[in-house]
Design a protein around this motif. Structure first.
Motif, PDB file in Angstrom:
ATOM      1  N   SER A   1      46.526  40.005  45.161  1.00 29.84           N
ATOM      2  CA  SER A   1      45.243  40.713  45.213  1.00 29.84           C
ATOM      3  C   SER A   1      45.102  41.561  46.472  1.00 29.84           C
TER       4      SER A   1
ATOM      5  N   VAL B   1      44.318  43.966  52.860  1.00 30.04           N
ATOM      6  CA  VAL B   1      42.920  44.399  52.933  1.00 30.04           C
ATOM      7  C   VAL B   1      42.218  43.720  54.107  1.00 30.04           C
TER       8      VAL B   1
ATOM      9  N   LEU C   1      38.748  39.242  46.290  1.00 26.22           N
ATOM     10  CA  LEU C   1      39.514  40.376  45.791  1.00 26.22           C
ATOM     11  C   LEU C   1      40.071  39.990  44.419  1.00 26.22           C
TER      12      LEU C   1
ATOM     13  N   VAL D   1      35.283  42.338  44.661  1.00 26.64           N
ATOM     14  CA  VAL D   1      35.782  43.705  44.595  1.00 26.64           C
ATOM     15  C   VAL D   1      37.045  43.720  43.745  1.00 26.64           C
ATOM     16  N   SER D   2      37.069  44.584  42.741  1.00 22.60           N
ATOM     17  CA  SER D   2      38.262  44.755  41.915  1.00 22.60           C
ATOM     18  C   SER D   2      39.294  45.548  42.696  1.00 22.60           C
ATOM     19  N   THR D   3      40.558  45.117  42.651  1.00 25.11           N
ATOM     20  CA  THR D   3      41.602  45.778  43.429  1.00 25.11           C
ATOM     21  C   THR D   3      42.581  46.579  42.574  1.00 25.11           C
TER      22      THR D   3
ATOM     23  N   ARG E   1      43.778  50.559  43.152  1.00 26.68           N
ATOM     24  CA  ARG E   1      43.004  51.055  44.294  1.00 26.68           C
ATOM     25  C   ARG E   1      43.813  50.862  45.567  1.00 26.68           C
TER      26      ARG E   1
ATOM     27  N   ILE F   1      39.527  49.644  48.866  1.00 27.86           N
ATOM     28  CA  ILE F   1      39.060  48.270  48.635  1.00 27.86           C
ATOM     29  C   ILE F   1      38.256  47.783  49.840  1.00 27.86           C
TER      30      ILE F   1
ATOM     31  N   GLU G   1      34.851  49.437  49.956  1.00 23.88           N
ATOM     32  CA  GLU G   1      33.950  48.848  48.966  1.00 23.88           C
ATOM     33  C   GLU G   1      33.470  47.475  49.420  1.00 23.88           C
TER      34      GLU G   1
ATOM     35  N   THR H   1      32.451  45.924  41.367  1.00 21.60           N
ATOM     36  CA  THR H   1      33.720  46.067  40.638  1.00 21.60           C
ATOM     37  C   THR H   1      33.893  47.445  40.077  1.00 21.60           C
TER      38      THR H   1
END
Length: 193
Positions: free
Chosen positions: A19, A24, A106, A154-156, A159, A164, A167, A193
């Motif tokens: 993830s 990140v 994530l 948060v969708s990864t 991206r 990320i 966001e 997301t």
């Protein structure tokens, strides 16, 4: 004062293998001007061996006990961004400790997670006869636990780490404002997301 400017302790980053927790997490720490720590790296340094070796030599239960102790100590002492290993949330004690912190989950889809991990043998729980099925089972079992502890999700997928992190920071800021300045006090979560 913590990394968010209003909480004590670190911003914690959780999620399944692949993830982007470490990557990140480093970007978040850099943007916030705070230190970064990684639970898996701390465990390896403290034990003088790799996580794969700990799993092979002592078993998963022994690793999880070491992981739980390491996380408890770091949550008490670290005041930056802290990335946890993918399975850290399996511990009920760790989940209880995370309720006192800002936690960024994530989320990664199965196909993207498998692509990113490369089904690496360095990841002990993904080794085996059918690593894709193992990864899917891992995601299915852990998703509710990640969401239980998450302040922000948060969708990864597809991206960049910078996107990320941006966001995640927006979500943390929104959460901070909506809870009257302390993102760790309200049990509801903000999903992004």
């Amino acid at each position: 004062m913590g990394a968010t400017g209003g909480t004590d302790g670190p911003i914690v980053v959780v999620g399944p293998p692949g993830s982007g927790k470490t990557t990140v997490g480093r970007v978040l720490a850099e943007r916030l001007g705070v230190a970064f720590a990684d639970a898996d790296a701390d465990i390896e340094a403290g034990q003088g061996r790799t996580i794969s070796d700990i799993f092979a030599e002592d078993g998963e239960d022994a690793f999880r006990a070491i992981e739980e102790r390491t996380i408890a100590a770091t949550l008490a002492d670290h005041d930056g961004v802290y990335a946890l290993g993918g399975g850290a949330i399996l511990s009920e004690r760790t989940r209880a400790r995370l309720r006192e912190h800002t936690v960024v989950f994530l989320n990664v889809g199965m196909a993207e997670g498998v692509r990113r991990t490369g089904l690496s043998s360095a990841r002990p729980l993904l080794a085996g006869v059918n690593p894709r099925a193992t990864y899917k089972a891992l995601l299915d079992a852990r998703l509710p636990l990640y969401r239980e502890v998450a302040t922000c999700e948060v969708s990864t997928d597809e991206r960049t780490p910078d996107d990320i992190a941006a966001e995640a920071l927006r979500c943390i800021d929104e959460r901070h404002r909506s809870s009257g300045g302390n993102p760790s006090t309200d049990p509801s979560t903000v999903r992004s997301t």
